[in-house]
Scaffold this active site. Sequence first.
Site, short mmCIF file in Angstrom:
data_model
loop_
_atom_site.label_atom_id
_atom_site.label_comp_id
_atom_site.label_asym_id
_atom_site.label_seq_id
_atom_site.Cartn_x
_atom_site.Cartn_y
_atom_site.Cartn_z
N ASP A 110 65.77 -53.78 11.85
CA ASP A 110 65.23 -52.76 12.77
C ASP A 110 64.66 -51.60 11.97
O ASP A 110 64.97 -51.43 10.79
CB ASP A 110 66.29 -52.26 13.76
CG ASP A 110 67.42 -51.48 13.09
OD1 ASP A 110 67.85 -51.87 11.99
OD2 ASP A 110 67.88 -50.47 13.67
N GLU A 176 70.89 -50.82 12.89
CA GLU A 176 71.36 -49.88 11.87
C GLU A 176 70.82 -48.48 12.15
O GLU A 176 71.54 -47.49 12.03
CB GLU A 176 70.92 -50.35 10.48
CG GLU A 176 71.65 -49.65 9.33
CD GLU A 176 71.09 -48.30 8.94
OE1 GLU A 176 71.79 -47.51 8.32
OE2 GLU A 176 69.91 -48.02 9.27
N1 BES Z 1 68.64 -46.92 4.42
C1 BES Z 1 69.02 -45.76 5.15
C2 BES Z 1 70.15 -44.99 4.50
C3 BES Z 1 69.94 -44.48 3.10
C4 BES Z 1 68.69 -44.16 2.62
C5 BES Z 1 71.02 -44.31 2.30
C6 BES Z 1 68.54 -43.70 1.34
C7 BES Z 1 70.88 -43.83 1.02
C8 BES Z 1 69.62 -43.52 0.53
C9 BES Z 1 69.42 -46.17 6.55
O1 BES Z 1 68.52 -47.07 7.13
C10 BES Z 1 69.42 -44.98 7.44
O2 BES Z 1 68.41 -44.35 7.56
N2 BES Z 1 70.51 -44.74 8.11
C11 BES Z 1 70.58 -43.78 9.13
C12 BES Z 1 71.88 -44.07 9.82
C13 BES Z 1 72.12 -43.33 11.06
C14 BES Z 1 71.05 -43.50 12.08
C15 BES Z 1 73.47 -43.70 11.60
C16 BES Z 1 70.54 -42.39 8.55
O3 BES Z 1 71.03 -42.17 7.42
O4 BES Z 1 69.99 -41.50 9.19
MN MN Z 2 68.05 -48.59 5.92
MN MN Z 3 66.80 -45.82 7.82
#
Ligand code: BES
Ligand code: MN
Ligand code: MN
Length: 478
Positions: A110, A176
């Site tokens: 997603d 996610e």
């Molecule tokens: N891949 C990211 C998280 C990430 C990016 C971790 C770069 C470390 C370095 C993930 O897809 C993300 O964006 N997660 C969301 C989770 C939330 C919606 C619960 C976020 O971090 O905002």
């Molecule tokens: Mn991600």
């Molecule tokens: Mn993300």
Amino acid sequence: MTTTAAVAFAQENQGRFVGELKALLRIPSVSTTPEHAGDVRRAAEFVAAELTRIGMENVRLIETSTPEEVIVDDAGQARMVPARRGHPLVYADWLHAAGKPTVLCYGHYDVQPAEPLDEWKSPPFEPTERDGNLYARGAVDDKGQMWMHVKALESLMAAGAGTLPVNVRVIVEGEEEVGGEGIAAFVREHGEQLKADVALVSDTEMFAPELPTLCVGLRGMIYTEIEVHGARTDLHSGIYGGSAPNPFVALAQVIAKLKDEDGRILIPGFYDDVQKPSADELKAWRALPFDEDHYRESEVGSIALTGEPGLSVQERTWARPTLEVHGMPGGFIGAGAKTVIPAKAVAKVSMRLVPDMTPAESFAKYKSYVESLTPKGVSLEVRLIHSGDPIIVSTDNEYVKAATEAMREVFGKETVFVRGGGSIPIVGDFVRELKIPTVLMGFGLPDDNLHAPNEKFHLVNFHRGIESIVRFLSGVGA
Ligand code: BES
Ligand code: MN
Ligand code: MN
């Protein structure tokens, strides 16, 4: 040797791999938007079909949903929470490497919404190559990185005549970017179906171009909404301005008291459980190649950085909680002018958490503080949308060693250990429920524009990622 043959296979098939990724990127699998539910499912089916084609077994979509339930709120009121149809998980395995460890490969198919659309140089769902980069929503977060796993498995399968050097389970989620509730429930209820020795996650960034990086910590989060009601209906702001409460002004007053000018969160007790990074960690972070002016100018693009004085950017973004406002829907936001006092206003507010904070306690502290700030004449409701735990992963295990060796062979450099400011909610569940270490081996770059317009994947890193994963899986199986 199969590793060499697998690497050669990946090199020979680079063009095809990118072509397939483009096809996946054309599917607008935006998990938060109900209108895209069909696209999200199509993306799941695309991934499942490819896992089948390359020779993985037991490939299936796992439906996720939460049943209707009755909850009792703080005021003792019973409330019905409607059933929710979730986005499917994609599962596959290959478990014939007797005596070898099992690696659980995780990714998400997603993506975040692409808006604002007019900021994109090429349309977000028409993947376009420019200067060695592939531009599209999801290019690096996480379709491109998830595809590296699939392509590494294909390469190993091809080199091994339909066999892999290790046992592999694959789990790819479609929620996610909206908190990952479905996969969390699956891991809690059917953890044994994901039984493995280590999880491999490619959904993070490298600290700098050319610098192989393992991420060893992620922030957690609580995502909330504050809804404020004033008058019974929208009102003429001339006739009633001066006597009627304004929910936006009320929200602004509340929000202004959540954080001070130095970026310190003012919620009582919010920092009680914040764990300080170790002296060794701080020393390692200071040794990273980092130019704050360059970061401010070319990554952030603002005239100044904000945040707690006396702490480095790395400490502020990796080891301290933060509070952000994402949007305030409601009222009049069209072109032109409308003189109205809106009856209702909402603010979307999230907080990032660090070890040892917990989502439940942090939310409780936030909610009671916000409620205590309720301005005169309005009512206010604080809702939790989703949450995830902060995590630190252990580095003293053979899998981390295999990962650093794999990346040394590909990049010709030693790996740096960093934390990430972002969140991947399921990693906490892998640690707690499955009790396995996680290797966070990501190949994004700091300027890849995750969640922003013009998201890209530097294609060299897509190919290096595939080779690193081939070598990692071979190493774990050796
Ligand atoms: N891949 C990211 C998280 C990430 C990016 C971790 C770069 C470390 C370095 C993930 O897809 C993300 O964006 N997660 C969301 C989770 C939330 C919606 C619960 C976020 O971090 O905002
Ligand atoms: Mn991600
Ligand atoms: Mn993300």
